[in-house]
Design an enzyme around this catalytic site. Structure first.
Site, mmCIF file in Angstrom:
data_model
loop_
_atom_site.group_PDB
_atom_site.id
_atom_site.type_symbol
_atom_site.label_atom_id
_atom_site.label_comp_id
_atom_site.label_asym_id
_atom_site.label_seq_id
_atom_site.Cartn_x
_atom_site.Cartn_y
_atom_site.Cartn_z
ATOM 1 N N GLU A 134 27.809 43.400 41.706
ATOM 2 C CA GLU A 134 29.017 42.894 41.051
ATOM 3 C C GLU A 134 28.724 42.759 39.560
ATOM 4 O OE1 GLU A 134 32.210 39.192 41.494
ATOM 5 O OE2 GLU A 134 30.169 38.979 42.302
ATOM 6 N N GLU A 218 39.171 32.648 37.601
ATOM 7 C CA GLU A 218 38.612 31.884 38.706
ATOM 8 C C GLU A 218 38.790 30.399 38.421
ATOM 9 O OE1 GLU A 218 34.987 34.278 40.749
ATOM 10 O OE2 GLU A 218 34.544 33.528 38.731
#
Length: 237
Positions: A134, A218
């Site tokens: 990621e 987020e």
């Protein structure tokens, strides 16, 4: 002609307007997709809706509104826009990844990051909610939050200084480039970030397919939050 164009633009905006309020409400059109993606909602209490506003050709405009409390150290969601990939390529075979993001945050006591999220995998058909690797690009962060892993120090990529964090989320290795100051308008090429981790961190670019390209936020906690993405565009060449 001016009035006809304005009317057509209004119809296009209305055709694209979508409200995504269920946990994983999803919408796609025009080569882009969107997800409310409240995957961590059970670690706290709150609510969230993501709204698809416009197709800008190229690019999209959208926003998300949320309230989250509890679970101070836990991410509650990642509302995002993503770019559909017509074909999966090895990262080493990608020539460039031009992108632009313009965003704004408002609200009370916001603790959240604003980030690109890209996954790669040896299997081109890997589930696009994770990968072998990621790569995140944090354009900003609000409050006392930090990425997975630990800082390896400052690096210069794409004409900017970033604090590079490296760690693991389960078996997935995570690279997070964190801007020292918020970048509310970001226009760059993402490929140099992969070039850096290939050269400096041993990322296997010739055997990893790019499977996911997304941009969003987020949230950890906060109230009356509104995250506006005035413009987001991405391309893979």
């Amino acid at each position: 002609m001016k009035s006809v164009f304005a009317f057509s633009s209004a119809l296009l905006s209305l055709a694209w307007a979508q409200d995504l309020c269920d946990q994983y409400s999803y919408y796609s059109s025009g080569g882009y997709y969107f997800n409310n993606n409240a995957w961590g909602k059970d670690s706290g209490t709150g609510n969230q809706c993501t709204h698809v506003d416009k197709l800008l050709n190229p690019g999209v405009q959208w926003h998300s509104e949320w309230n989250w409390s509890g679970g101070q150290s836990e991410v509650k969601s990642y509302p995002y826009s993503g770019r559909e990939l017509a074909s999966k390529k090895f990262v080493s075979d990608i020539g460039s990844m031009p992108t632009k993001a313009e965003w704004q945050y408002a609200g009370d006591n916001i603790r959240a990051d604003i980030a690109y999220d890209l996954f790669t995998a040896a299997d081109p058909n890997h589930d696009n909610s994770s990968g072998d690797y990621e790569l995140m690009i944090w354009l900003g962060k609000r409050g006392d939050i930090q990425p997975i892993g630990s800082s390896t120090g400052n690096v210069n990529v794409a004409g900017q200084t970033w604090d590079l964090w490296v760690g693991y989320n389960g078996p997935m290795k995570v690279f997070s480039f964190v801007a020292p100051n918020e970048i509310a308008t970001f226009e760059s090429d993402i490929k140099p970030f992969f070039t850096h981790v290939t050269n400096a961190q041993g990322f296997p670019a010739s055997s990893q397919y790019l499977t996911t390209v997304q941009f969003g936020t987020e949230p950890f906690t906060g109230n009356n939050a509104r995250f506006d993405v005035w413009y987001w565009y991405a391309e893979i060449n």
